[in-house]
Design a protein around this motif. Structure first.
Motif, mmCIF file in Angstrom:
data_model
loop_
_atom_site.group_PDB
_atom_site.id
_atom_site.type_symbol
_atom_site.label_atom_id
_atom_site.label_comp_id
_atom_site.label_asym_id
_atom_site.label_seq_id
_atom_site.Cartn_x
_atom_site.Cartn_y
_atom_site.Cartn_z
ATOM 1 N N LEU A 82 61.753 53.679 71.504
ATOM 2 C CA LEU A 82 62.448 53.137 70.327
ATOM 3 C C LEU A 82 61.890 53.309 68.970
ATOM 4 N N ARG A 83 60.465 53.140 68.934
ATOM 5 C CA ARG A 83 59.900 53.520 67.600
ATOM 6 C C ARG A 83 59.974 55.084 66.959
ATOM 7 N N LEU A 84 60.403 55.727 68.058
ATOM 8 C CA LEU A 84 60.645 57.210 67.680
ATOM 9 C C LEU A 84 61.759 57.520 67.448
ATOM 10 N N MET A 85 62.832 57.187 68.230
ATOM 11 C CA MET A 85 63.990 57.707 68.401
ATOM 12 C C MET A 85 64.906 57.266 67.060
ATOM 13 N N ILE A 86 64.854 56.027 66.595
ATOM 14 C CA ILE A 86 65.543 55.474 65.607
ATOM 15 C C ILE A 86 65.193 56.351 64.181
ATOM 16 N N PRO A 87 64.116 56.262 63.846
ATOM 17 C CA PRO A 87 63.877 56.894 62.579
ATOM 18 C C PRO A 87 63.940 58.430 62.872
ATOM 19 N N GLY A 88 63.765 58.832 63.988
ATOM 20 C CA GLY A 88 63.967 60.273 64.160
ATOM 21 C C GLY A 88 65.426 60.819 64.068
ATOM 22 N N VAL A 89 66.499 60.070 64.560
ATOM 23 C CA VAL A 89 67.789 60.233 64.331
ATOM 24 C C VAL A 89 68.099 60.208 62.790
ATOM 25 N N ILE A 90 67.492 59.140 61.981
ATOM 26 C CA ILE A 90 67.797 58.889 60.551
ATOM 27 C C ILE A 90 67.223 60.255 59.806
ATOM 28 N N GLY A 91 65.861 60.620 60.434
ATOM 29 C CA GLY A 91 65.316 61.850 59.409
ATOM 30 C C GLY A 91 66.164 63.035 59.883
ATOM 31 N N GLY A 92 66.783 62.980 61.055
ATOM 32 C CA GLY A 92 67.431 64.383 61.399
ATOM 33 C C GLY A 92 68.946 64.286 60.723
ATOM 34 N N VAL A 93 69.356 63.171 60.310
ATOM 35 C CA VAL A 93 70.682 63.226 59.527
ATOM 36 C C VAL A 93 70.412 63.526 58.103
ATOM 37 N N LEU A 94 69.157 63.140 57.792
ATOM 38 C CA LEU A 94 68.596 63.564 56.239
ATOM 39 C C LEU A 94 68.500 64.863 56.207
ATOM 40 N N GLY A 95 67.674 65.411 57.325
ATOM 41 C CA GLY A 95 67.249 66.747 57.154
ATOM 42 C C GLY A 95 68.560 67.646 57.199
ATOM 43 N N ALA A 96 69.500 67.186 57.793
ATOM 44 C CA ALA A 96 70.914 68.104 57.779
ATOM 45 C C ALA A 96 71.764 68.022 56.833
ATOM 46 N N TYR A 97 71.546 66.889 55.868
ATOM 47 C CA TYR A 97 72.598 66.831 55.035
ATOM 48 C C TYR A 97 72.065 66.632 53.545
ATOM 49 N N VAL A 98 70.922 66.459 53.473
ATOM 50 C CA VAL A 98 70.201 66.163 52.045
ATOM 51 C C VAL A 98 69.464 67.441 51.735
ATOM 52 N N LEU A 99 69.818 67.858 50.509
ATOM 53 C CA LEU A 99 69.100 68.919 49.819
ATOM 54 C C LEU A 99 67.619 68.589 49.452
ATOM 55 N N SER A 100 66.583 69.290 49.529
ATOM 56 C CA SER A 100 65.380 68.934 49.266
ATOM 57 C C SER A 100 64.973 69.906 48.005
ATOM 58 N N ASN A 101 64.073 69.382 47.159
ATOM 59 C CA ASN A 101 63.530 70.427 46.101
ATOM 60 C C ASN A 101 62.765 71.451 46.571
#
Length: 255
Positions: A82-101
């Motif tokens: 649970l400690r990995l999965m929830i932030p992992g999914v959030i990070g995955g969504v951010l990585g897929a949709y947010v442009l990085s500098n």
């Protein structure tokens, strides 16, 4: 999608073997399905875009079967999951949709160099200091970073999360099982839009072969993670991490 009426089944066997071998390694060590599959497909002439699409599509299914197998073999630490999965999914969504500098191509050599160093440390630790179980302290930020890198860079959940948890002293068997099980939710989240957009175009001979081989191999990886001693698992993780990271670093610098 391949036409089954005219399909030559001899074409699919190399992909089945690649998928089987890659998933045995990934299920047993918590990493390397994407690296092994992508590299092998490129070596036998599959175009890079098709290789990437096929591997990402297949991982949605192989991680599901692998996760179930690890659960059945009691390789999963549910609190860590649970400690990995929830932030992992959030990070995955951010990585897929947010442009990085910083583009993934720019950051990738530094990440691979870091993972190579982690691999050397794990190998040294396994050979000189037999593993002693410790509760990992840095988990949620690791899941967030691993999910982001997996989505933005096309891979990295297993190498980043598994290796860093092992460095903190987590037991190899439950770490590998937990990371593999959490990866299903990450992969499904990242791949949902991708699969919806591609439709049947994502189902190629390579995809079908990787899927058949990967799903067939998933129970064996979980079984190996349960049976192999912790020290041996740590050595194997270190070796795989060093080899795959250095090869990826060479490709990134040469390209």
């Amino acid at each position: 999608m391949p036409d089954l009426a005219t399909f030559d089944f001899t074409q699919i066997w190399p992909f089945i073997l690649i998928g089987f071998a890659a998933q045995v390694v990934d299920g047993a060590l918590g990493m390397a399905f994407g690296v092994i599959s992508n590299t092998a497909l490129l070596w036998i002439g599959v175009p890079p875009a098709a290789a990437s699409a096929g591997v990402h599509t297949v991982e949605t299914f192989t991680t599901a079967v692998s996760g179930i197998s690890h659960v059945l073999h009691r390789n999963v630490n549910w609190r860590l999951f649970l400690r990995l999965m929830i932030p992992g999914v959030i990070g995955g969504v951010l990585g897929a949709y947010v442009l990085s500098n910083i583009s993934a191509a720019t950051a990738k050599p530094f990440i691979l160099a870091y993972l190579s160093g982690i691999g050397v440390y794990l190998l040294f630790r396994a050979l000189r200091h037999p593993p002693q179980a410790k509760e990992p302290k840095i988990v949620e930020p690791l899941g967030l970073a691993g999910g982001f890198l997996d989505a933005a860079g096309g891979g990295g959940w297993g190498p980043v999360v598994t290796s860093n948890l092992l460095v903190q002293g987590a037991m190899p068997r439950t770490t590998i099982g937990t990371v593999n099980t959490a990866e299903f939710f990450l992969t499904a989240t990242i791949s949902a839009t991708f699969i919806a957009q591609l439709g049947w175009a994502a189902v190629t001979v390579a995809t079908l072969g990787l899927l058949i081989g990967g799903v067939a191999a998933a129970p064996f990886g979980a079984m190996l993670a349960k049976k192999v001693p912790a020290r041996t698992l740590l050595i194997m993780v270190g070796v795989i991490l060093i080899v795959t990271s250095l090869f990826g670093l060479w490709r990134a610098l040469a390209g």
